[in-house]
Design an enzyme around this catalytic site. Sequence first.
Site, PDB file in Angstrom:
ATOM      1  N   LYS A 105       0.823  -1.217   0.000  1.00 17.70           N
ATOM      2  CA  LYS A 105       0.000   0.000   0.000  1.00 17.70           C
ATOM      3  C   LYS A 105       0.854   1.263   0.000  1.00 17.70           C
ATOM      4  CE  LYS A 105      -3.903  -2.309   2.209  1.00 17.70           C
ATOM      5  NZ  LYS A 105      -3.271  -3.615   2.447  1.00 17.70           N
ATOM      6  N   ARG A 106       1.811   1.306  -0.911  1.00 23.60           N
ATOM      7  CA  ARG A 106       2.668   2.472  -1.011  1.00 23.60           C
ATOM      8  C   ARG A 106       1.905   3.634  -1.651  1.00 23.60           C
ATOM      9  NH1 ARG A 106       5.224  -0.116   2.374  1.00 23.60           N
ATOM     10  NH2 ARG A 106       7.381  -0.750   2.105  1.00 23.60           N
TER      11      ARG A 106
END
Length: 306
Positions: A105-106
């Site tokens: 979940k960058r």
Amino acid sequence: MLTHFADRLIAAVKQKQTPLIVGIDPRVSQLPSPLAANQADSPTAIANKVASYCIELIDVVADLVPAVKPQSAFFELLGPHGMVALAAVIDHAKAKGLLVIMDAKRGDIGSTANAYAHAFLGNTSQSSWACDCLTVNPFLGADTLTPFVDVAHQTGSGLFVLTKTSNPESNWLQTTKNEQSVPVYRMIADHLQSLSAAHAGDSGYGNIGAVIGATYPDQLAELRSAMPNTLFLIPGFGAQGGSANDVAPGLDDDGLGGLINSSRGIIFAYEKSEYAHLPWTDAVRQATLNARDRIAEGTSAGKLRG
């Protein structure tokens, strides 16, 4: 060899005859008894046990599912030794022919986003982690996505972008409406659909996908209709309460277009009373088979079995 991520993914789903994938979220406190950690274990020993557990897990499910989704946080929690374990898990999954979706979940902008994208996406000559796909958080704005999208296209990799997530309080932000009464999740969805349509592969799907939770089946159905070229990653099945009926709207008429993730319901199956009589690896395998059957019976994915 297929170089377009969506085409590779669709081919793998057809080969395994299921859209089910396994999320790898190793919790040290829940390792099975043969690998249980104790207070005397060093950080290296704990990380090695986690790696062994995940590798055995992959061996058990590799012939049953098209992909695995390691959750980076549970490896990062173990520090540098955990990152070594994560690298071993990725390498083993790829050696077993599985696609690897890195759930990290960058989300960032400019050169930082570009660095994240190059770190995770591509083959070993293009990327340190050499994953097939990465989850991305778009809530800093559309420019958050651009570096990730560019690198995904360059490397033949994929993205799954948070859109309508499965957590109970996601409505706090994601259903908020703009001045034109369009909710945030739909603004993201429309943008992703345009990106996917512009780079659709032979499968009809693009390599920029959306994360749509099974716990919001009405939005899942709405977005499947609005996003015909967009792959879905569908969390929330199993332990989070989502049923086969809930995930069904996320698939197209041929049982394609979506990946249905199960993590705790499979990887910790040995903790359930129904599997307590089995060795832990047999419990995981049986839980995977049962999940495949529920999805086949309750969704269009049954067509994949011919």
